[in-house]
Write a protein that holds these residues in place. Sequence first.
Motif, mmCIF file in Angstrom:
data_model
loop_
_atom_site.group_PDB
_atom_site.id
_atom_site.type_symbol
_atom_site.label_atom_id
_atom_site.label_comp_id
_atom_site.label_asym_id
_atom_site.label_seq_id
_atom_site.Cartn_x
_atom_site.Cartn_y
_atom_site.Cartn_z
ATOM 1 N N LYS A 1 33.772 5.935 -69.507
ATOM 2 C CA LYS A 1 33.428 6.254 -68.111
ATOM 3 C C LYS A 1 33.221 7.755 -67.941
ATOM 4 C CE LYS A 1 35.752 4.590 -64.665
ATOM 5 N NZ LYS A 1 37.025 4.357 -63.950
ATOM 6 N N GLU A 2 34.252 8.528 -68.294
ATOM 7 C CA GLU A 2 34.130 9.979 -68.115
ATOM 8 C C GLU A 2 35.018 10.748 -69.077
ATOM 9 O OE1 GLU A 2 34.942 9.805 -63.944
ATOM 10 O OE2 GLU A 2 37.090 10.169 -64.234
ATOM 11 N N LYS B 1 30.707 12.827 -66.183
ATOM 12 C CA LYS B 1 30.450 11.380 -66.050
ATOM 13 C C LYS B 1 29.632 10.940 -67.258
ATOM 14 C CE LYS B 1 32.064 10.212 -61.931
ATOM 15 N NZ LYS B 1 33.193 9.268 -61.902
ATOM 16 N N GLN C 1 33.420 0.655 -72.771
ATOM 17 C CA GLN C 1 32.566 1.683 -72.188
ATOM 18 C C GLN C 1 33.343 2.986 -71.973
ATOM 19 O OE1 GLN C 1 31.342 0.615 -68.245
ATOM 20 N NE2 GLN C 1 29.341 1.564 -68.452
ATOM 21 N N GLU D 1 29.560 7.109 -68.587
ATOM 22 C CA GLU D 1 29.080 5.730 -68.341
ATOM 23 C C GLU D 1 28.169 5.243 -69.467
ATOM 24 O OE1 GLU D 1 30.230 3.971 -65.939
ATOM 25 O OE2 GLU D 1 30.971 5.386 -64.437
ATOM 26 N N ARG D 2 28.695 5.297 -70.685
ATOM 27 C CA ARG D 2 27.916 4.805 -71.828
ATOM 28 C C ARG D 2 28.717 3.756 -72.592
ATOM 29 N NH1 ARG D 2 25.873 10.264 -74.790
ATOM 30 N NH2 ARG D 2 25.344 8.831 -76.481
ATOM 31 N N GLU E 1 33.616 -5.517 -71.406
ATOM 32 C CA GLU E 1 33.229 -4.093 -71.447
ATOM 33 C C GLU E 1 33.918 -3.318 -72.576
ATOM 34 O OE1 GLU E 1 34.493 -5.686 -68.930
ATOM 35 O OE2 GLU E 1 33.208 -5.491 -67.182
#
Lengths: 142, 221
Positions: free
Chosen positions: A131-132, B5, A129, B7-8, A127
């Motif tokens: 998240k937030e 949020k 990525q 999530e990418r 991963e």
Amino acid sequence: MDEYGSVRFLRCIIVVLLERTLRMHELSVAQSIIEIIHQSVPEQEWNQVTAIRLKIGAVAGIVPDSLEFSFNAITAESALSNARLITEYVPFRVHCRTCDINSENEEGFAVCDKCGSTDIQILSGTELQIKEIELEEIDKVL
Amino acid sequence: MSIIKVERKVLEKNDELAARNREIFRQNGLFAVNMVSSPGSGKTSILERTLEYLNGTLRVTVIEGDVQTDLDAQRVAKFGVPVVQIITNGGCHLDANLIQNALGNVELKGVQLLVIENVGNLVCPANYDLGEDMKIVVASTTEGDDKPLKYPGMFRNASALIINKIDLIPYVNCNLEELKNNALRINPALKVFETSCTTKQGIAEWCKWLEEQAAGNGGKK
């Protein structure tokens, strides 16, 4: 040049060095993170961004310290200067189709830890990525 | 505090551009390979021997990626194939955007095989999909047998491994079986070739396999 000017000058030198000579891929990854922040947060709130939570897999090929260094260097004099990267480490896990168990290894071996089978499925660990993104009210940040 | 949020995937933009490149390759019916390795393992030499072996039987176009100079493009151009040089000016890898820009400078019509020779680097190019059908990783015997363990990402994402400079095995500290085992522990599906660009050992076997892949994956004309 005053002390503030010297610090700015040094930062510029670091960013130029990163961009022109080292150009490690963590720098382009940091630039991609900034692009995603710009797309996700309205411009007037960029200076309220305090944290970006990332998932980085064990075999994602990213050194979190280098990524943080690059991110901090290129955001230093920008509206995102309050932002820090917080990374969550995701272990490399595989599922063995032969003995039906899950196992982890640090090396990224596509081999079952228990029976040695190579008939496996990678479950996690690659991963990279976002998240937030966390924002604080501006008066609390300053 | 508020939380957005996301999530990418961080490199999703590159992946989107790579998907666009892949579509361009598909529409043109060509097979694209991305050659990766550390500097000096012999990517350009393998490409030269490959072009020599194919001798025009496949219509090939080459995109060369280098940090500086067009020396590799000059070497490849001697074989009479169209070649575009990308100079990254310090950049450690090619990305999908650079390939998209380069595609504007080549005629893809009629091309059966597109070879992209990436910047010599075993770390960064692993993260960047260019839209290729497969990655080919080259490891030379002079680099030792532990490269797959040190740089697993590159071996995990590749379809084939070319072990180059096989003629130097008697002179270097490299256990060939150990090198293969290490690579296969990272990626059991790797197709392994052993080549020497000096003696031409293994070049025919590699080229025949490449021709088969190109024929089976779009490169049919």
